[in-house]
Design a protein around this motif. Structure first.
Motif, PDB file in Angstrom:
ATOM      1  N   LYS A  41      46.432  35.476  49.586  1.00 25.64           N
ATOM      2  CA  LYS A  41      46.407  36.631  50.860  1.00 25.64           C
ATOM      3  C   LYS A  41      45.025  35.592  51.501  1.00 25.64           C
ATOM      4  CE  LYS A  41      45.777  39.793  47.844  1.00 25.64           C
ATOM      5  NZ  LYS A  41      45.561  41.011  47.731  1.00 25.64           N
ATOM      6  N   GLY A 224      37.817  38.686  43.695  1.00 27.81           N
ATOM      7  CA  GLY A 224      36.267  39.567  44.513  1.00 27.81           C
ATOM      8  C   GLY A 224      35.076  38.495  44.272  1.00 27.81           C
ATOM      9  N   GLU A 255      41.490  36.349  39.124  1.00 24.82           N
ATOM     10  CA  GLU A 255      42.375  35.863  40.268  1.00 24.82           C
ATOM     11  C   GLU A 255      41.859  36.257  41.986  1.00 24.82           C
ATOM     12  OE1 GLU A 255      45.861  38.492  40.584  1.00 24.82           O
ATOM     13  OE2 GLU A 255      44.673  39.953  41.484  1.00 24.82           O
ATOM     14  N   GLY A 257      40.554  34.828  45.763  1.00 20.58           N
ATOM     15  CA  GLY A 257      40.307  33.739  46.684  1.00 20.58           C
ATOM     16  C   GLY A 257      39.543  33.022  47.138  1.00 20.58           C
ATOM     17  N   GLU A 258      38.272  34.173  47.921  1.00 27.21           N
ATOM     18  CA  GLU A 258      37.874  33.310  48.676  1.00 27.21           C
ATOM     19  C   GLU A 258      36.803  31.716  47.298  1.00 27.21           C
ATOM     20  OE1 GLU A 258      34.176  35.433  50.139  1.00 27.21           O
ATOM     21  OE2 GLU A 258      35.699  37.042  51.284  1.00 27.21           O
ATOM     22  N   TYR A 354      40.398  33.558  55.152  1.00 24.60           N
ATOM     23  CA  TYR A 354      41.315  34.990  55.697  1.00 24.60           C
ATOM     24  C   TYR A 354      41.252  33.949  57.188  1.00 24.60           C
ATOM     25  CZ  TYR A 354      40.565  36.913  50.965  1.00 24.60           C
ATOM     26  OH  TYR A 354      41.023  38.128  49.920  1.00 24.60           O
TER      27      TYR A 354
HETATM   28  C1  LIG Z   1      45.097  42.479  43.972  1.00 28.27           C
HETATM   29  C2  LIG Z   1      44.244  41.679  45.122  1.00 28.27           C
HETATM   30  N1  LIG Z   1      43.181  40.520  43.932  1.00 28.27           N
HETATM   31  C3  LIG Z   1      42.866  39.210  44.492  1.00 28.27           C
HETATM   32  C4  LIG Z   1      42.268  39.440  45.670  1.00 28.27           C
HETATM   33  C5  LIG Z   1      41.617  38.340  45.956  1.00 28.27           C
HETATM   34  O1  LIG Z   1      39.865  38.978  46.421  1.00 28.27           O
HETATM   35  P1  LIG Z   1      38.451  37.615  46.689  1.00 28.27           P
HETATM   36  O2  LIG Z   1      40.347  36.802  47.858  1.00 28.27           O
HETATM   37  O3  LIG Z   1      37.354  38.616  47.426  1.00 28.27           O
HETATM   38  O4  LIG Z   1      38.504  37.452  45.100  1.00 28.27           O
HETATM   39  C6  LIG Z   1      42.277  40.360  46.854  1.00 28.27           C
HETATM   40  C7  LIG Z   1      41.586  40.567  48.029  1.00 28.27           C
HETATM   41  O5  LIG Z   1      41.747  42.001  48.086  1.00 28.27           O
HETATM   42  C8  LIG Z   1      42.812  41.666  46.008  1.00 28.27           C
HETATM   43  O6  LIG Z   1      43.562  42.799  47.158  1.00 28.27           O
END
Ligand SMILES: Cc1ncc(COP(=O)(O)O)c(C=O)c1O
Length: 394
Positions: A41, A224, A255, A257-258, A354
């Motif tokens: 995402k 996160g 997991e 993302g950022e 994002y």
């Molecule tokens: C279920 C879940 N996993 C992982 C993430 C990735 O989070 P981030 O990009 O803040 O590390 C999110 C972000 O909203 C999430 O909702």
């Protein structure tokens, strides 16, 4: 092509920085034994997936499309070379999609017991034949964030995750793992506190010895985590994961993302006009906050901009805005040493995450190109969009 020669607006992925982030994450994996997944995402520029898959253990999806993307662009290209895992979590799975998801994913996480039971017939066969692991998302009811309710799954009234009181004494049949995601752009300390909370309130699901029947075999600590930030306590994270693995003999997933593409991309834009106002002169850019960096308005935040200062800090202050007709499509007020002229280029930083995944064609705005800057500084165009990309969605 040099970066000064590219067509704007364009997102430019910084391959060198992406690799540096991946090396850090790979170190954390190796030292701790955790498995780290790309949360698509945040970043889904799939041309980089084979590279990401060389370092990480797989990807996680928010639904069928992301899960398919990971299968096509990470799993398939690395087939025979590396085992790549494909996870999926969705607050509710669609009846028409669940069968395909069970076929292409190896981990599926449900957000409620109702959803788990509603789809049992479909997922259970895959669990029985060893192809699929099923988990439940829990809500630790332990908030470590202030001010950002929109990004806090533990905020009051949250729909995300099952509360402790709503889970029975035993894991439902076929469930082998738990998942929680509660952080947003945070360091190690909030994760540690959250895990301690989970460990005590959901204790009944943790095994007392490795492989104990009816207890969890894996836990996913969500995203996160700003693991690739300079000041992140990576040794603390490694210690925590090792302790979980040693104490319970379970697999640990992260997991983020950022963290994967943090600071690994630019949004390059050109100044199209300068409009005098009773306040700061306004730069009309060929990019837009609303269309190309929606988090600037949604979060909201002020994107870092190369060679600039706060309003009034340097000699020349401007309001940076867009060619859309939305009055509030304002990126922020910035100052510069030199006067800015029409045709000048500006470089917004930390624009890989994002951004591409959230952009849109409101006002009929063209989508920025997606480019990649290779390690030698050469820029390659990965994607170029046109009128058809606007029209086909309407
Ligand atoms: C279920 C879940 N996993 C992982 C993430 C990735 O989070 P981030 O990009 O803040 O590390 C999110 C972000 O909203 C999430 O909702």
């Amino acid at each position: 092509m040099k970066i000064s020669e590219i067509t704007t607006p364009a997102y430019v992925i910084d391959e060198k920085k992406l690799k540096e982030n991946l090396e850090i994450l790979s170190y954390v994996q190796k030292e701790s034994g955790a498995k780290i997944l790309l949360a698509q995402k945040a970043f889904s520029a799939y041309k980089t997936y084979p590279m990401i898959g060389e370092y990480l253990s797989g990807a996680t999806a928010s639904g069928l499309y992301e899960a398919r993307l990971a299968k096509e662009e990470m799993i398939e290209p690395l087939k025979g070379k590396r085992k790549i895992e494909n996870h999926v979590f969705e607050p509710a799975f669609n009846d028409d999609e669940i069968k395909e998801l069970c076929e292409i994913c190896d981990h599926m996480v449900f957000n409620s017991l109702t959803q788990l039971e509603h789809h049992r017939e479909v997922w259970e066969k895959n669990v029985k034949n060893g192809r699929l692991f099923v988990g439940l998302r829990i809500n630790p009811e332990y908030s470590t964030q202030e001010g950002h309710e929109i990004y806090d799954p533990c905020a009051s009234g949250s729909r995300l995750g099952i509360r402790n009181a709503d889970l029975g004494d035993k894991l439902p049949k076929g469930v082998s793992g738990l998942h929680f995601h509660t952080l947003c752009e945070q360091g190690f300390e909030p994760l540690e506190k959250t895990f301690l909370e989970v460990e005590s309130s959901f204790k009944r699901f943790f095994p007392t010895r490795k492989g104990e029947e009816g207890k969890i075999k894996w836990i996913n600590l969500g995203g996160g985590h700003h693991i690739t930030k300079e000041d992140y306590d990576r040794e603390g994270l490694i210690k925590l994961v090792k302790r979980i693995k040693d104490t319970y003999g379970i697999e640990v997933y992260l997991e983020p993302g950022e963290a994967i593409a943090l600071d690994a991309g630019l949004l390059v834009t050109t100044v199209m006009d300068i409009v005098k106002t009773e306040k700061y002169p306004v730069l009309i850019l060929d990019t837009s906050a609303a269309c190309h960096m929606p988090d600037v308005l949604e979060m909201p935040y002020r994107p870092p901009l190369r060679d600039s200062g706060e309003a009034g800090e340097l000699a020349n202050t401007y309001r940076l805005s867009s060619r859309t007709c939305l009055a509030g499509d304002i990126i922020g007020d910035y100052s510069f040493d030199k006067e800015i002229g029409i045709g000048d280029r500006l470089y917004f930083e930390d624009m890989a995450i994002y951004s591409m995944v959230k952009n849109n064609t409101f006002n009929g705005m063209p989508l920025p190109d997606i480019d990649i800057m290779h390690e030698d500084g050469e820029v390659e165009v990965l994607k170029r969009f046109g009128y058809d990309d606007f029209k086909m969605r309407l």
